[in-house]
Write an enzyme that holds these catalytic residues in place. Structure first.
Site: not given
Ligand SMILES: Cc1cc2nc3c(=O)[nH]c(=O)nc-3n(C[C@H](O)[C@H](O)[C@H](O)COP(=O)(O)OP(=O)(O)OC[C@H]3O[C@@H](n4cnc5c(N)ncnc54)[C@H](O)[C@@H]3O)c2cc1C
Length: 392
Positions: A118-119, A122, A328, A331, A355, A357
């Protein structure tokens, strides 16, 4: 042959039911058993470990074909094969391979990957789940969020903190292969997702889950390196799958542009529509070359972190753009689920988030270009493809 087999499975068996599965937010029950039966779940692993003995390019081709029909099919490959089984193949001991990898490659056990919390997304160094050593066991605690196949999998490759006092917080992490039927494990599904609705995404919570030391993959403190190498494989499947999604957008757009008439002629004759189609052609060819290069590098045993990141970043951004333009071109009809393109658009968004962002991939690429980042050899690299070893 691999491409044809996977294409036939996806097009003939899944395509007819996919819209309804997406609407119901349910994975079709036959999908995992059928992928297992066809050998797709162990496609690029040696026969010795229950796989099909094909190379890493075969994995990419399979992912492309699967995602032409639906992203949820490719996600199975990303987590079961890319993020979990290939990591075991790279890092596990022989005994661990026999015990955990073989049933996964045979498709008898389904595997997932638990990194995100949750916390901590990335920023993997923010992981707070813990693994406390007690004699010949570890006691695991913590919650993993956004885990694909959380409620379908038997095994999870899970990363937690073994040393909360490590000077570098990355070095306090370790990896474990955890059987999800152990006492203290609870799982659940996440509902209301924008896309990948025909797939399963959920959470996994551990409360005092005891695992023996043999379940630790790699050494204590190697969890971050293992997780990053998992991503080198998972991102390859995402890149090849997103290439398939671009192809799906292109094929749907060509079909519709030739059917639909406006101002007395088919919209395929309008230059601005043609421009969108030309861009999809360009994106498809570029994405395909980028992922095939990575597949070739994996076959050769060459480190490919930079190239994989580039392939994943490009293909997922391009598939999101292609899906947007496909809607698009359709339409108002693109705005309804009568056509597939609205599903393509919703599905394409996930891959620019998971995997790594798109922002994280841009940072990686800039880091390599500017010389701020280089890859150091790992203690264990993904084995280069060897047809004799693979079929032996
Ligand atoms: C459908 C789906 C399936 C998934 N499956 C898995 C799985 O099987 N196993 C698993 O472990 N995880 C899984 N995930 C989780 C996924 O890997 C994370 O959502 C992803 O790593 C991004 O983390 P976050 O959502 O916490 O975003 P955050 O890390 O909180 O980022 C939020 C925003 O801030 C930006 N940001 C963060 N740090 C920086 C930086 N240093 N510089 C610039 N911008 C930054 C990001 O690019 C993003 O736009 C899944 C997610 C989805 C949506």
């Amino acid at each position: 042959m691999v491409q044809k087999m996977v294409r036939e499975f996806a097009q003939k068996e899944v395509s007819p039911v996919i819209k309804e599965c997406d609407r119901q937010q349910q994975m079709a029950e036959f999908v995992l058993p059928r992928m297992s039966e066809l050998g797709i779940l162990g496609i690029c692993l040696p026969l010795k470990y229950g796989g099909q003995g094909m190379d890493y390019i075969a994995l990419g081709l399979a992912c492309e074909e699967l995602e032409v029909v639906d992203t949820s099919l490719r996600v199975v490959m990303s987590v079961h094969v890319g993020l979990n089984s290939m990591a075991l193949f790279q890092w596990a001991t022989e005994e661990q391979k026999q015990r955990f990898l073989t049933p996964q490659a045979q498709g008898k056990k389904i595997a997932c990957f638990g990194l995100t919390e949750p916390g901590a997304g990335s920023d993997v160094s923010a992981i707070v789940s813990t693994a406390r050593r007690e004699g010949e066991e570890y006691v695991l605690n913590g919650e993993k969020m956004w885990i694909s196949l959380a409620t379908k999998a038997h095994h999870c490759l899970w990363v937690g903190r073994t040393n909360p006092k490590a000077a570098d917080s990355h070095e306090g992490l370790s990896a474990f292969l955890v059987e999800l039927d152990r006492t203290g494990v609870t799982t659940g599904d996440i509902h209301g997702k924008l896309g990948v609705r025909a797939g399963s995404t959920g959470w996994i919570a551990f409360q005092d889950v005891h695992v023996p030391v043999i379940n630790r993959i790699g050494e204590e403190g190697e969890g971050f390196k293992i997780a990053m190498s998992c991503l080198d494989n998972g991102r390859y499947t995402v890149a090849s799958g997103a290439t398939g999604l671009i192809r799906a957008c292109l094929e749907a757009s060509i079909r519709y542009a030739k059917e639909r008439h406006a101002f007395g002629r088919e919209i395929a004759r309008m230059q601005l529509v043609q421009q969108k189609i030309a861009k999809m052609v360009q994106s498809y060819e570029m994405a395909r070359l980028l992922y095939l290069r990575v597949g070739w590098m994996k076959n050769q045993g060459l480190r490919n972190t930079r190239e994989t990141s580039l392939a994943k970043w490009f293909a997922t951004d391009a598939s999101n753009e292609a899906a947007n333009e496909a809607v698009q071109i359709h339409g108002a009809y693109g705005y309804s689920d009568e056509y597939d393109v609205e599903r393509y658009l919703r599905n394409s968004k996930g891959a620019v988030i998971y995997e790594g962002t798109s922002e994280i991939h841009q940072l990686l690429q800039a880091g390599y270009a500017l010389g701020f980042r280089t890859d150091v050899p790992l203690r264990r690299e993904l084995p280069a493809y060897d047809p004799i070893v693979w079929s032996g």
